[in-house]
Design a protein around this motif. Structure first.
Motif, PDB file in Angstrom:
ATOM      1  N   LEU A 177      20.172  34.103   9.110  1.00  0.00           N
ATOM      2  CA  LEU A 177      20.956  32.909   9.431  1.00  0.00           C
ATOM      3  C   LEU A 177      21.173  32.049   8.193  1.00  0.00           C
ATOM      4  CD1 LEU A 177      19.519  31.954  12.934  1.00  0.00           C
ATOM      5  CD2 LEU A 177      21.727  33.020  12.410  1.00  0.00           C
ATOM      6  N   THR A 178      20.161  31.925   7.369  1.00  0.00           N
ATOM      7  CA  THR A 178      20.318  31.149   6.127  1.00  0.00           C
ATOM      8  C   THR A 178      21.401  31.771   5.250  1.00  0.00           C
ATOM      9  OG1 THR A 178      18.013  30.411   6.191  1.00  0.00           O
ATOM     10  CG2 THR A 178      19.136  30.329   4.050  1.00  0.00           C
ATOM     11  N   SER A 215      15.221  29.998  21.990  1.00  0.00           N
ATOM     12  CA  SER A 215      16.397  29.184  21.649  1.00  0.00           C
ATOM     13  C   SER A 215      16.002  27.771  21.221  1.00  0.00           C
ATOM     14  CB  SER A 215      17.376  29.126  22.820  1.00  0.00           C
ATOM     15  OG  SER A 215      16.779  28.502  23.943  1.00  0.00           O
ATOM     16  N   ASP A 216      15.012  27.176  21.914  1.00  0.00           N
ATOM     17  CA  ASP A 216      14.632  25.798  21.582  1.00  0.00           C
ATOM     18  C   ASP A 216      13.946  25.726  20.222  1.00  0.00           C
ATOM     19  OD1 ASP A 216      15.745  25.051  23.984  1.00  0.00           O
ATOM     20  OD2 ASP A 216      13.830  24.941  25.053  1.00  0.00           O
ATOM     21  N   SER A 217      13.085  26.705  19.921  1.00  0.00           N
ATOM     22  CA  SER A 217      12.418  26.689  18.613  1.00  0.00           C
ATOM     23  C   SER A 217      13.419  26.984  17.499  1.00  0.00           C
ATOM     24  CB  SER A 217      11.239  27.672  18.582  1.00  0.00           C
ATOM     25  OG  SER A 217      11.673  28.998  18.725  1.00  0.00           O
ATOM     26  N   LEU A 218      14.413  27.839  17.770  1.00  0.00           N
ATOM     27  CA  LEU A 218      15.438  28.098  16.764  1.00  0.00           C
ATOM     28  C   LEU A 218      16.260  26.838  16.500  1.00  0.00           C
ATOM     29  CD1 LEU A 218      16.880  30.050  14.870  1.00  0.00           C
ATOM     30  CD2 LEU A 218      18.369  30.677  16.783  1.00  0.00           C
ATOM     31  N   GLN A 219      16.582  26.112  17.547  1.00  0.00           N
ATOM     32  CA  GLN A 219      17.323  24.859  17.379  1.00  0.00           C
ATOM     33  C   GLN A 219      16.520  23.876  16.522  1.00  0.00           C
ATOM     34  OE1 GLN A 219      18.632  23.053  21.052  1.00  0.00           O
ATOM     35  NE2 GLN A 219      19.355  21.213  20.034  1.00  0.00           N
ATOM     36  N   ARG A 220      15.215  23.778  16.772  1.00  0.00           N
ATOM     37  CA  ARG A 220      14.365  22.895  15.971  1.00  0.00           C
ATOM     38  C   ARG A 220      14.342  23.348  14.511  1.00  0.00           C
ATOM     39  NH1 ARG A 220      11.121  23.051  20.453  1.00  0.00           N
ATOM     40  NH2 ARG A 220       9.771  24.663  19.558  1.00  0.00           N
ATOM     41  N   TRP A 221      14.171  24.662  14.296  1.00  0.00           N
ATOM     42  CA  TRP A 221      14.125  25.187  12.930  1.00  0.00           C
ATOM     43  C   TRP A 221      15.425  24.889  12.193  1.00  0.00           C
ATOM     44  CZ3 TRP A 221      17.123  28.935  10.487  1.00  0.00           C
ATOM     45  CH2 TRP A 221      16.686  29.293   9.209  1.00  0.00           C
ATOM     46  N   GLN A 280      16.001  22.666   8.692  1.00  0.00           N
ATOM     47  CA  GLN A 280      16.662  23.185   7.481  1.00  0.00           C
ATOM     48  C   GLN A 280      17.851  22.327   7.061  1.00  0.00           C
ATOM     49  OE1 GLN A 280      14.902  25.745   6.100  1.00  0.00           O
ATOM     50  NE2 GLN A 280      13.674  25.247   7.903  1.00  0.00           N
ATOM     51  N   GLY A 281      18.121  21.258   7.804  1.00  0.00           N
ATOM     52  CA  GLY A 281      19.201  20.355   7.424  1.00  0.00           C
ATOM     53  C   GLY A 281      20.518  20.593   8.144  1.00  0.00           C
ATOM     54  N   TRP A 282      20.535  21.493   9.118  1.00  0.00           N
ATOM     55  CA  TRP A 282      21.741  21.743   9.895  1.00  0.00           C
ATOM     56  C   TRP A 282      21.790  20.798  11.089  1.00  0.00           C
ATOM     57  CZ3 TRP A 282      25.101  24.977   7.724  1.00  0.00           C
ATOM     58  CH2 TRP A 282      24.608  25.880   6.777  1.00  0.00           C
ATOM     59  N   VAL A 330      26.205  24.813  15.539  1.00  0.00           N
ATOM     60  CA  VAL A 330      25.570  24.521  14.259  1.00  0.00           C
ATOM     61  C   VAL A 330      26.645  24.099  13.248  1.00  0.00           C
ATOM     62  CG1 VAL A 330      24.052  25.382  12.436  1.00  0.00           C
ATOM     63  CG2 VAL A 330      23.854  26.309  14.754  1.00  0.00           C
ATOM     64  N   THR A 331      26.438  22.938  12.627  1.00  0.00           N
ATOM     65  CA  THR A 331      27.358  22.455  11.587  1.00  0.00           C
ATOM     66  C   THR A 331      26.524  21.923  10.419  1.00  0.00           C
ATOM     67  OG1 THR A 331      27.462  20.263  12.626  1.00  0.00           O
ATOM     68  CG2 THR A 331      29.201  21.826  13.200  1.00  0.00           C
TER      69      THR A 331
END
Length: 196
Positions: free
Chosen positions: A143-144, A166-172, A176-178, A194-195
């Motif tokens: 993803l990065t 999904s929730d932990s991915l959203q937090r991560w 990362q600044g997204w 994601v923006t």
């Protein structure tokens, strides 16, 4: 299921087909063993395609982890003047996507291995049902690598099963600044927007 994110699946070929039926599109897609969800269009993929707004009408768009192409072909159908990059590590998936795009006369789809997309290409939109099962570290690296190629006004939509993080991915993503928000919820799936 690990074979679907192998470059050369060891599974013997068993060709098949599935129908992708959406309000604006009906396609018969060639599938095969050794690719993601060869028996039917995955529920998460369908949730993504039925929930997201239309893609930008011009520029470069990305289907990250294209499988046999349902997301890429939908993007190309909805944005016929855009170039759609259908990207995967799985060579069998890439061949299927290319054949399905030709059969559907969606000639703006470019089926490409992850290492064959020119570095200068930036994406106005990324749609993905990412390979969560590759593991958290590999997922984060993937993803990065691709989200950093969004244009300044670009947007990514990721579909992730609630029970697969999904929730932990959203937090991560936020860490990362997204800007990561939940665009929609369907069945057990979250659509993350994601923006930058």
């Amino acid at each position: 299921m690990a074979h679907y994110f192998s470059e050369q699946p060891k599974t013997a070929s068993r060709p098949g087909s599935v129908d992708l039926v959406l309000p604006d599109l009906h396609l018969r897609l060639e599938t095969d063993s050794g690719v993601f969800s060869p028996e039917r269009v995955d529920v998460g993929t369908r949730a993504l395609l039925e929930s997201v707004p239309p893609p930008p009408q011009e520029g470069d768009l990305l289907d990250l982890g294209c499988g046999y192409g349902p997301i890429a072909l939908t993007m190309a159908s909805r944005a016929p003047r855009a170039t759609v990059w259908a990207v995967d590590v799985n060579r069998r998936s890439l061949e299927l996507t290319a054949r399905n795009a030709q059969a559907a006369r969606l000639y703006t789809v470019r089926s490409a291995h992850v290492d064959e997309v020119p570095d200068e290409v930036k994406f106005r939109a990324v749609w993905s049902n990412p390979a969560i099962r590759i593991g958290k570290q590999a997922l984060h690296e993937m993803l990065t690598r691709w989200l950093t190629r969004l244009t300044p006004d670009g947007v990514a939509y990721l579909v992730v099963q609630k029970h697969l993080g999904s929730d932990s991915l959203q937090r991560w993503l936020g860490e990362q600044g997204w800007q990561a928000s939940r665009e929609a919820s369907r069945a057990a799936y979250r659509i993350l927007k994601v923006t930058r």
